[in-house]
Design an enzyme around this catalytic site. Sequence first.
Site, PDB file in Angstrom:
ATOM      1  N   ARG A 147     -16.494  55.722   1.502  1.00 35.07           N
ATOM      2  CA  ARG A 147     -17.663  55.506   2.360  1.00 35.07           C
ATOM      3  C   ARG A 147     -17.213  55.087   3.764  1.00 35.07           C
ATOM      4  O   ARG A 147     -17.788  55.530   4.756  1.00 35.07           O
ATOM      5  CB  ARG A 147     -18.591  54.446   1.759  1.00 35.07           C
ATOM      6  CG  ARG A 147     -19.316  54.909   0.510  1.00 35.07           C
ATOM      7  CD  ARG A 147     -20.295  53.859   0.005  1.00 35.07           C
ATOM      8  NE  ARG A 147     -21.435  53.716   0.900  1.00 35.07           N
ATOM      9  CZ  ARG A 147     -22.325  52.726   0.829  1.00 35.07           C
ATOM     10  NH1 ARG A 147     -22.177  51.770  -0.085  1.00 35.07           N
ATOM     11  NH2 ARG A 147     -23.338  52.668   1.666  1.00 35.07           N
ATOM     12  N   CYS A 165     -20.808  45.244   4.691  1.00 34.77           N
ATOM     13  CA  CYS A 165     -20.708  46.191   3.585  1.00 34.77           C
ATOM     14  C   CYS A 165     -21.851  47.185   3.745  1.00 34.77           C
ATOM     15  O   CYS A 165     -22.153  47.614   4.846  1.00 34.77           O
ATOM     16  CB  CYS A 165     -20.751  45.455   2.245  1.00 34.77           C
ATOM     17  SG  CYS A 165     -22.231  44.443   1.996  1.00 34.77           S
TER      18      CYS A 165
END
Length: 275
Positions: A173, A230
């Site tokens: 990611r 995050c």
Amino acid sequence: MTVLITAAELAEERAGAHPPVVLDVRWSLAQPDGRAEFEAGHIPGAVYVDLETELSTPGEPTEGRHPLPTHERFQEVARAWGLNDGDRVVVMDGGTSFGAARAWWLLRHAGVDVRILDGGLPAWEDLALPVAEGPSEPWEGGITLGWGHMPVIDADQAAEFPGMLLDARAGERYRGEVEPIDPVAGHIPGAVSAPTTGNAEPDGTFRTPEAIATRFAEIGYESGPVAVYCGSGVTAAHQIAAMEIAGLTGAALYPGSWSEWSNQGRDVVRGPDPR
């Protein structure tokens, strides 16, 4: 302040005159509502905590998926959990400590004495300790919370952060190879990849302080300003807890994280390099 407590230590404290309050945050991206899992088995007397409605607040996409609750709202839910002034708290979940870490961070932010049960419910069950079923029914508490005890940054500060900005998401990611949740793939310019999973053992318990410290030294961080983000500010709290375990204190949380950043049309970097 100690970050962790073992299942054996918790069992001993629960047998004492002033046992800690146990808050159970069953949550995952795949199953955000963990109430059914909690009711199927939990530490006796534990209180179920809903991460989606109690550890975050509804907001616009440009605020991220899990905006922090206000001081007033968090005090309201803490009282609903039965917390009173002077209570010690243990937070736990189904074993990863991701949901528990979000509760840990918020309670620390509010000035509460709180620890994470390392390994969660599986660690408790491994010792053949008692497990209860059914819903939690706490008494109303009267705690008065503080606020602002943990450092926080916003998107503008993340864009110009003077130290090391850590991206706690999975490497794919970060690199922008996949993005299963948020509208844009990639990472914040200048951020360094540091997946949260690197702080834990396969069973979900935290690695030793020495192993965590070595891990961050290999990433390139040993001291100085540091902030963590995050996807939505949940697993970043786990990273901050791990850093404290290793003696790396003072890490700031970017609560909006990638879910906020990617919804605001800000600059994005793809690939393995920070810039």
